[in-house]
Design an enzyme around this catalytic site. Structure first.
Site, PDB file in Angstrom:
ATOM      1  N   ASP A 294       0.864  -1.173   0.000  1.00 22.75           N
ATOM      2  CA  ASP A 294       0.000   0.000   0.000  1.00 22.75           C
ATOM      3  C   ASP A 294       0.901   1.225   0.000  1.00 22.75           C
ATOM      4  O   ASP A 294       1.708   1.419   0.924  1.00 22.75           O
ATOM      5  CB  ASP A 294      -0.892  -0.025   1.242  1.00 22.75           C
ATOM      6  CG  ASP A 294      -1.833   1.158   1.312  1.00 22.75           C
ATOM      7  OD1 ASP A 294      -1.701   2.098   0.504  1.00 22.75           O
ATOM      8  OD2 ASP A 294      -2.716   1.144   2.193  1.00 22.75           O
ATOM      9  N   CYS A 363      -5.880   9.102 -15.720  1.00 25.45           N
ATOM     10  CA  CYS A 363      -6.668   8.906 -16.953  1.00 25.45           C
ATOM     11  C   CYS A 363      -8.085   9.415 -16.703  1.00 25.45           C
ATOM     12  O   CYS A 363      -9.060   8.671 -16.761  1.00 25.45           O
ATOM     13  CB  CYS A 363      -6.656   7.435 -17.391  1.00 25.45           C
ATOM     14  SG  CYS A 363      -7.226   6.266 -16.146  1.00 25.45           S
TER      15      CYS A 363
END
Length: 424
Positions: A294, A363
């Site tokens: 993480d 994106c």
């Protein structure tokens, strides 16, 4: 495109085992999974397509669902214009009519085949209603507009950019490849009948079977949209320097960086997606250190010369290939992703040594995930120049890059991205 075939005046006798029925049933389930459950097409496909036997049926079901979502607002306008009162948004009859019209108006399926393979999804009065509406629209020579109409909340978020973006959504995108060796661009383009819009880039017609292309097994290229290749390209040649690719899976940018001579550490929290990266590294003969962690809890054990943060986001920039994002994303999703992006940016800035370069990319077409995040980074800007971009693209006045599906339209468009770069 208008439908000119004569419309049957009454429901024909239908065989509930008609050819194509399983694919239509799967398409309807995909549609409902996105619109009712808020799932992605990819996630829903894992169970909605499982009963289909072959790749052709699966591809057909995905195409029907994808075109239904791409043109959803306009399909619903046609449906509502042919009923005495509006159907419930989640009514099964509406779902079936959506996939019927998507087939007839977008996939050029003959009307008799649409009726035979879709009406068995309904019974009784629902079947009669769907047949009546479809027949009425046939008689009117119903047609879709040239450009899909965006949902109202999407138009509001994208503002003045919405019309240009919508123009780029009328058709699914072509196939883009990224070459391992950009020096081979001309040779590979000629050998594969491809168009190149930048060094190391090849573009082929959509629907091209990837695993049958020359040099697939030798690992000379991988699938990657042109816009998705730009963030890594803005770090230049590595010459043995170290780079941390944060949130790296599925790994297209890791492959780019490794091919450009960087010593890459690819970090992602998703072990399954990193396995795909391992496979692609092996197929392409490239190396990278892979870390399953993480990023919000990770502490680097070494210094990096550059960091690429391709942050988790709403992915609205991929709407031409994933039209489900037009209907799933709202303020809750945006709040969640922007909070995560800000936290990841703070950590990346803290890890960067003096003289190091940071590239941030998403994106996404959302202002809050792009420019709003970049404006809060307390580093010296390293503006992007037009010479670093494919012909036809320009940086913003701030030195950032925004792309969207309406850009390079004459060449088939590209995904929506936001990219910014800094030096510490």
């Amino acid at each position: 495109m208008a439908m000119n075939a004569p419309a049957p005046s009454s429901p024909p006798h239908l065989d509930d085992t008609a050819t194509g029925l399983p694919a239509r049933r799967a398409a309807m389930r995909l549609l409902e999974a996105v619109l009712i459950k808020g799932e992605t097409l990819e996630k829903a496909g894992a169970y909605c397509l499982s009963a289909l036997k072959g790749p052709a049926d699966k591809a057909h079901a995905k195409a029907i669902a994808g075109e239904s979502l791409r043109w959803l607002v306009d399909l619903d306008t046609l449906i509502d214009g042919a009923t005495k009162k509006p159907l419930d948004p989640h009514a099964k009859t509406r779902s079936v009519l959506r996939i019927m019209l998507a087939q007839a108006l977008r996939l050029e399926t003959p009307p008799h085949a649409v009726i035979a393979s879709a009406l068995p999804l309904l019974t009784g009065g629902q079947r009669r209603l769907a047949h009546g509406v479809f027949s009425a629209l046939l008689k009117r020579n119903a047609a879709l507009p040239d450009v899909p109409t965006l949902p109202e909340n999407v138009q509001a978020r994208w503002g003045e950019r919405a019309a240009a973006i919508a123009a780029g959504l009328a058709s699914p995108p072509p196939l883009d490849l990224q070459l391992k060796k950009s020096a081979e661009t001309r040779e590979r383009a000629e050998g594969m009948g491809a168009v190149s819009l930048a060094p190391g880039h090849l573009r082929l017609p959509r629907g091209t079977p990837v695993d049958r292309l020359p040099s697939y097994e030798e690992g000379a290229w991988w699938v990657q949209d042109l816009a998705a290749s730009l963030p890594a390209s803005l770090l230049g040649r590595g010459e043995g320097k170290r780079v941390l690719d944060l949130c790296a899976a599925p790994g297209g940018k890791t492959l780019q960086l490794a091919a450009a001579g960087w010593q890459v550490t690819a970090l992602d929290i998703n072990e399954r997606r990193l396995e795909r990266l391992r496979e692609n590294l092996q197929r392409n003969g490239l190396e990278a250190e892979i870390v399953v962690a993480d990023a919000l809890a990770y502490t680097p054990g070494k210094a990096f010369d550059a960091i690429l943060l391709d942050a988790p986001c709403t992915a609205t920039g991929t709407c031409r290939r994933h039209p489900d994002v037009l209907h799933r994303i709202g303020e809750d999703e945006l709040s969640e992703t922007t909070t995560l992006q800000a936290a990841l940016l703070r950590r990346a800035v803290g890890w960067l040594p003096e003289g190091g370069t940071l590239v941030y990319a998403v994106c996404s077409l959302e202002e809050g995930e792009g420019a709003a995040q970049a404006a809060r980074v307390a580093l010296d800007p390293l503006p992007i120049s037009a010479s670093e971009l494919p012909a036809g693209l320009q940086p913003t006045p701030e030195g950032w890059l925004r792309t969207d599906p309406g850009m390079l339209a004459e060449h088939g468009g590209l995904d929506g991205f936001f990219v910014a770069r800094w030096k510490k």
